[in-house]
Design a protein around this motif. Structure first.
Motif, PDB file in Angstrom:
ATOM      1  N   THR A  37       0.817  -1.209   0.000  1.00 45.64           N
ATOM      2  CA  THR A  37       0.000   0.000   0.000  1.00 45.64           C
ATOM      3  C   THR A  37       0.850   1.258   0.000  1.00 45.64           C
ATOM      4  N   ASP A  38       1.913   1.279   0.805  1.00 45.15           N
ATOM      5  CA  ASP A  38       2.628   2.530   1.050  1.00 45.15           C
ATOM      6  C   ASP A  38       4.101   2.546   0.660  1.00 45.15           C
ATOM      7  N   SER A  45       3.941   1.294  -5.211  1.00 47.14           N
ATOM      8  CA  SER A  45       2.975   1.230  -4.119  1.00 47.14           C
ATOM      9  C   SER A  45       1.592   1.557  -4.668  1.00 47.14           C
ATOM     10  N   GLN A  47      -0.431   3.528  -3.288  1.00 48.88           N
ATOM     11  CA  GLN A  47      -0.588   4.979  -3.126  1.00 48.88           C
ATOM     12  C   GLN A  47      -0.021   5.715  -4.331  1.00 48.88           C
ATOM     13  N   ASP A  48       1.110   5.257  -4.841  1.00 49.16           N
ATOM     14  CA  ASP A  48       1.700   5.885  -6.030  1.00 49.16           C
ATOM     15  C   ASP A  48       0.822   5.662  -7.265  1.00 49.16           C
ATOM     16  N   GLN A 101      -6.527   4.481  -2.420  1.00 45.99           N
ATOM     17  CA  GLN A 101      -5.421   4.575  -1.459  1.00 45.99           C
ATOM     18  C   GLN A 101      -4.779   5.954  -1.568  1.00 45.99           C
ATOM     19  N   LYS A 102      -4.699   6.652  -0.473  1.00 49.74           N
ATOM     20  CA  LYS A 102      -4.142   8.008  -0.455  1.00 49.74           C
ATOM     21  C   LYS A 102      -2.922   8.072   0.443  1.00 49.74           C
ATOM     22  N   LYS A 103      -2.019   8.954   0.098  1.00 52.27           N
ATOM     23  CA  LYS A 103      -0.812   9.179   0.927  1.00 52.27           C
ATOM     24  C   LYS A 103      -1.178  10.012   2.122  1.00 52.27           C
TER      25      LYS A 103
END
Length: 103
Positions: A37-38, A45, A47-48, A101-103
C-alpha cells in the motif's frame, strides 16, 4: 442501550468491510507479492498508483485490463506479469480499492 450499541457496531463493520475485503482479495490473488500500500516492492505502491491515475475517468477500465493481462514500461523496466486467476469483476474491485489509497 445494548441494541443501539449492536447497531452501531454492525454499521461500522459494513463501512469497514469493503476496505478489508479488498486488501484480503489483493493478498489472495498474490498482488501483495509485488506491491504494498505505502511502499515500492517490485512494483509501485498502491498509493503511487492512485496518485498517478487520480482524476482519470478511464483508470478503472485501463488498470483492470493490466491486472489481468499484465503490462510493461509504465513504472520502469520490470514488467507486470499477467494474473489470469483474477476475474474481470475482481480486477475492477481491486483497482477501485487501489485508486482509493491516499498518501
Amino acid at each position: 442501550m445494548k441494541s443501539l450499541l449492536s447497531m452501531i457496531f454492525a454499521a461500522s463493520a459494513l463501512v469497514a468491510g469493503p476496505a478489508f475485503a479488498n486488501a484480503d482479495l489483493a493478498q489472495k490473488k498474490n498482488c501483495m507479492a509485488c506491491h504494498a500500500t505505502d511502499k515500492k516492492v517490485v512494483g509501485p505502491s498502491y498509493q503511487d498508483v492512485a496518485a498517478k491515475y487520480a482524476g482519470q475517468k478511464d483508470a478503472v477500465e485501463k488498470l483492470s485490463v493490466k491486472v489481468i493481462k499484465g503490462g510493461a514500461g509504465v513504472w520502469g523496466p520490470v514488467p507486470m506479469p499477467a494474473n489470469t486467476a483474477v476475474s474481470d469483476a475482481e480486477a475492477k474491485q481491486l483497482v477501485t480499492w487501489i485508486l482509493a489509497q491516499k498518501k
